[in-house]
Design an enzyme around this catalytic site. Structure first.
Site, PDB file in Angstrom:
ATOM      1  N   ARG A 164     -18.626 -23.339 -23.757  1.00 22.49           N
ATOM      2  CA  ARG A 164     -18.922 -21.889 -23.631  1.00 22.49           C
ATOM      3  C   ARG A 164     -19.126 -21.247 -25.014  1.00 22.49           C
ATOM      4  O   ARG A 164     -18.730 -20.115 -25.246  1.00 22.49           O
ATOM      5  CB  ARG A 164     -17.793 -21.160 -22.889  1.00 22.49           C
ATOM      6  CG  ARG A 164     -17.562 -21.614 -21.495  1.00 22.49           C
ATOM      7  CD  ARG A 164     -18.759 -21.395 -20.560  1.00 22.49           C
ATOM      8  NE  ARG A 164     -18.461 -21.938 -19.252  1.00 22.49           N
ATOM      9  CZ  ARG A 164     -18.680 -23.211 -18.930  1.00 22.49           C
ATOM     10  NH1 ARG A 164     -19.258 -24.036 -19.781  1.00 22.49           N
ATOM     11  NH2 ARG A 164     -18.358 -23.662 -17.747  1.00 22.49           N
ATOM     12  N   SER A 238     -15.749 -16.351 -14.288  1.00 31.01           N
ATOM     13  CA  SER A 238     -14.508 -16.697 -15.005  1.00 31.01           C
ATOM     14  C   SER A 238     -14.291 -15.712 -16.150  1.00 31.01           C
ATOM     15  O   SER A 238     -15.160 -15.575 -17.005  1.00 31.01           O
ATOM     16  CB  SER A 238     -14.608 -18.101 -15.601  1.00 31.01           C
ATOM     17  OG  SER A 238     -14.890 -19.018 -14.593  1.00 31.01           O
ATOM     18  N   GLU A 333     -13.928 -15.248 -21.847  1.00 36.30           N
ATOM     19  CA  GLU A 333     -15.292 -15.783 -21.826  1.00 36.30           C
ATOM     20  C   GLU A 333     -16.270 -14.600 -21.768  1.00 36.30           C
ATOM     21  O   GLU A 333     -17.401 -14.674 -22.244  1.00 36.30           O
ATOM     22  CB  GLU A 333     -15.440 -16.655 -20.572  1.00 36.30           C
ATOM     23  CG  GLU A 333     -16.711 -17.422 -20.497  1.00 36.30           C
ATOM     24  CD  GLU A 333     -16.777 -18.321 -19.263  1.00 36.30           C
ATOM     25  OE1 GLU A 333     -15.846 -19.130 -19.031  1.00 36.30           O
ATOM     26  OE2 GLU A 333     -17.767 -18.200 -18.522  1.00 36.30           O
TER      27      GLU A 333
HETATM   28  C1  LIG Z   1     -20.105 -14.760  -9.928  1.00 36.20           C
HETATM   29  C2  LIG Z   1     -20.332 -15.328 -11.305  1.00 36.20           C
HETATM   30  C3  LIG Z   1     -20.246 -16.695 -11.519  1.00 36.20           C
HETATM   31  C4  LIG Z   1     -20.469 -17.232 -12.800  1.00 36.20           C
HETATM   32  N1  LIG Z   1     -20.394 -18.583 -12.963  1.00 36.20           N
HETATM   33  C5  LIG Z   1     -20.619 -19.135 -14.179  1.00 36.20           C
HETATM   34  C6  LIG Z   1     -20.557 -20.559 -14.355  1.00 36.20           C
HETATM   35  O1  LIG Z   1     -20.337 -21.321 -13.417  1.00 36.20           O
HETATM   36  N2  LIG Z   1     -20.757 -21.045 -15.602  1.00 36.20           N
HETATM   37  C7  LIG Z   1     -21.027 -20.237 -16.675  1.00 36.20           C
HETATM   38  O2  LIG Z   1     -21.201 -20.766 -17.769  1.00 36.20           O
HETATM   39  N3  LIG Z   1     -21.089 -18.886 -16.529  1.00 36.20           N
HETATM   40  C8  LIG Z   1     -20.902 -18.318 -15.322  1.00 36.20           C
HETATM   41  N4  LIG Z   1     -20.952 -16.953 -15.162  1.00 36.20           N
HETATM   42  C9  LIG Z   1     -21.201 -16.097 -16.345  1.00 36.20           C
HETATM   43  C10 LIG Z   1     -22.683 -15.663 -16.524  1.00 36.20           C
HETATM   44  O3  LIG Z   1     -23.406 -15.847 -15.347  1.00 36.20           O
HETATM   45  C11 LIG Z   1     -23.372 -16.440 -17.648  1.00 36.20           C
HETATM   46  O4  LIG Z   1     -22.684 -16.284 -18.853  1.00 36.20           O
HETATM   47  C12 LIG Z   1     -24.820 -16.008 -17.849  1.00 36.20           C
HETATM   48  O5  LIG Z   1     -25.488 -16.875 -18.741  1.00 36.20           O
HETATM   49  C13 LIG Z   1     -24.930 -14.561 -18.392  1.00 36.20           C
HETATM   50  O6  LIG Z   1     -26.294 -14.210 -18.343  1.00 36.20           O
HETATM   51  P1  LIG Z   1     -26.751 -12.694 -18.395  1.00 36.20           P
HETATM   52  O7  LIG Z   1     -28.235 -12.710 -18.495  1.00 36.20           O
HETATM   53  O8  LIG Z   1     -26.183 -11.965 -17.240  1.00 36.20           O
HETATM   54  O9  LIG Z   1     -26.104 -12.236 -19.751  1.00 36.20           O
HETATM   55  P2  LIG Z   1     -25.508 -10.789 -20.124  1.00 36.20           P
HETATM   56  O10 LIG Z   1     -24.227 -10.597 -19.393  1.00 36.20           O
HETATM   57  O11 LIG Z   1     -26.549  -9.762 -19.961  1.00 36.20           O
HETATM   58  O12 LIG Z   1     -25.220 -11.016 -21.667  1.00 36.20           O
HETATM   59  C14 LIG Z   1     -24.213 -11.897 -22.099  1.00 36.20           C
HETATM   60  C15 LIG Z   1     -24.215 -11.933 -23.637  1.00 36.20           C
HETATM   61  O13 LIG Z   1     -25.409 -12.519 -24.113  1.00 36.20           O
HETATM   62  C16 LIG Z   1     -26.183 -11.607 -24.901  1.00 36.20           C
HETATM   63  N5  LIG Z   1     -27.584 -11.823 -24.532  1.00 36.20           N
HETATM   64  C17 LIG Z   1     -28.117 -11.798 -23.288  1.00 36.20           C
HETATM   65  N6  LIG Z   1     -29.425 -12.111 -23.330  1.00 36.20           N
HETATM   66  C18 LIG Z   1     -29.724 -12.345 -24.632  1.00 36.20           C
HETATM   67  C19 LIG Z   1     -30.920 -12.705 -25.332  1.00 36.20           C
HETATM   68  N7  LIG Z   1     -32.090 -12.905 -24.698  1.00 36.20           N
HETATM   69  N8  LIG Z   1     -30.874 -12.830 -26.680  1.00 36.20           N
HETATM   70  C20 LIG Z   1     -29.712 -12.626 -27.350  1.00 36.20           C
HETATM   71  N9  LIG Z   1     -28.550 -12.288 -26.745  1.00 36.20           N
HETATM   72  C21 LIG Z   1     -28.554 -12.153 -25.402  1.00 36.20           C
HETATM   73  C22 LIG Z   1     -25.656 -10.241 -24.549  1.00 36.20           C
HETATM   74  O14 LIG Z   1     -25.818  -9.335 -25.640  1.00 36.20           O
HETATM   75  C23 LIG Z   1     -24.186 -10.534 -24.256  1.00 36.20           C
HETATM   76  O15 LIG Z   1     -23.454 -10.622 -25.457  1.00 36.20           O
HETATM   77  C24 LIG Z   1     -20.755 -16.371 -13.890  1.00 36.20           C
HETATM   78  C25 LIG Z   1     -20.847 -14.995 -13.668  1.00 36.20           C
HETATM   79  C26 LIG Z   1     -20.648 -14.472 -12.403  1.00 36.20           C
HETATM   80  C27 LIG Z   1     -20.771 -12.986 -12.168  1.00 36.20           C
END
Ligand SMILES: Cc1cc2nc3c(=O)[nH]c(=O)nc-3n(C[C@H](O)[C@H](O)[C@H](O)COP(=O)(O)OP(=O)(O)OC[C@H]3O[C@@H](n4cnc5c(N)ncnc54)[C@H](O)[C@@H]3O)c2cc1C
Length: 337
Positions: A164, A238, A333
């Protein structure tokens, strides 16, 4: 490009927290990002990047320019007998990309089905599930340097992927905006069914010989039975990472808790954070509009109208009590904003 003012971020975060962005813009190209960065510079604004908002906790209104990444496109850029190299826009939805790969019979991401969020955020924390991480299928990414506004290429070695973790969460935090990711997928799949309940679920489904589609179906079934759907209950998956402790420390815990789960890694023993939180008495606890999920204590939840600051405080209380009980400090996380 349309820069809006005083926009509620409620529809843009899976925790369902209602906070305001002073400025908000959806960007569909690198040019858009460059223009948005120019705008922020003239107004001396902090810039905050948003993908699907599934790994953030909003604790305050943002006196900033929020850039929602909407760069699209899935392009096959090279293939040989064994592999395909696919370039994907950072704003593509992760799970839809996984389904696209399954449809094309490109293997490698099927175990990562149903993870919310965007492709651009996937390398940020090296998303992982069921024994597979982004680092296993990652080839390269393009990112815009926030200072120079030029695009730079990052290869696998440049990203310093860990559990992570990546260089973008550490040394290069807030330095780059990821615009495209290239994945190396396989035409000859190697199935990873040994992890979690995949094998058992495939058996229940009556599957004798798996395919990437069937593995994806099994993963989706397991995830839907275990994790709350953010459309129904606000959450960010998580909340904490699973900690790794020394073997000695683990053996001491075992003295008092003979059934304590632990998985050997190169660095020591990985202990499920969910187990630690449950032992500390938090599972299913509710505090007004927020709480700790009843089935999966690693997930903090907003039942509706909850406050991000209160969730942050709850997470601190959980950290404190786990530390007191086991001498282990849990690390979030989720990204606090
Ligand atoms: C129900 C649920 C289940 C999940 N299960 C998992 C799992 O099994 N495994 C896992 O690893 N994660 C899991 N996650 C966490 C999440 O889905 C991941 O971390 C995902 O990659 C976040 O993507 P996002 O586009 O929503 O990022 P955001 O929440 O929008 O951003 C997360 C971070 O990344 C930065 N960011 C986003 N996009 C960019 C970009 N293009 N360039 C630079 N910085 C950027 C943001 O500034 C922020 O700091 C889960 C979340 C939920 C709600």
């Amino acid at each position: 490009m349309n820069i809006q003012e005083n926009i509620s971020l409620l529809p843009y975060n899976t925790f369902g927290i209602d906070k305001i962005a002073r400025y908000f813009v959806q960007v569909t190209s690198e040019k858009d990002i460059q223009n948005a960065l120019d705008f922020a510079e003239t107004k001396f604004l902090q810039v905050i990047i948003l993908g699907g908002g599934s790994n953030i906790l909003l604790t305050q209104d943002l006196q900033a320019l929020v850039l929602k990444i909407e760069i699209k496109g899935i392009k096959l850029i090279f293939e040989d007998e064994e592999n395909v190299f696919v370039e994907v826009g950072a704003g593509e939805n992760w799970h839809e990309f996984v389904l696209h790969c399954i449809h094309k019979n490109w293997a490698g991401v099927e175990n990562l089905s149903l993870i919310p969020g965007t492709v651009g955020a996937s390398p940020m924390q090296n998303i992982g599930a069921y024994g597979v991480e982004i680092k296993d299928v990652f080839h390269q990414l393009k990112a815009l340097n926030r200072k120079t506004k030029e695009t730079e290429v990052f290869n696998w070695e440049d990203c310093a992927f860990g559990y992570r973790e990546s260089v973008f969460k550490n040394k290069l935090k807030d330095h780059y905006i990821i615009t495209q990711v290239v994945f190396k997928l396989s035409k000859k799949p190697v199935f990873h069914t040994e992890y979690g309940a995949i094998q058992e679920t495939l058996e229940q489904m009556g599957v004798a010989s798996p395919s990437i589609k069937l593995i994806s179906d099994a993963v989706i079934q397991i995830r839907q039975s275990k994790l709350p759907d953010p459309k129904e209950i606000g959450n960010a998956g998580s909340f904490f990472k699973n900690p790794t402790i020394s073997k000695n420390h683990y053996m001491k815990i075992k003295d008092s808790y003979p059934n304590a789960p632990g998985y050997p890694t190169e660095e020591g023993i990985k202990v499920p954070a969910a187990w630690l939180i449950e032992q500390a008495g938090w599972k299913g606890k509710t505090f007004g509009k927020i709480g700790v999920h009843g089935k999966q204590p690693l997930v903090l939840v907003n039942y509706g109208g909850g406050d991000g600051k209160a969730i942050k405080e709850l997470s601190r209380e959980i950290q404190k009590s786990v530390h007191q009980k086991f001498g282990i400090l849990l690390h979030p996380e989720v990204n606090f904003l």
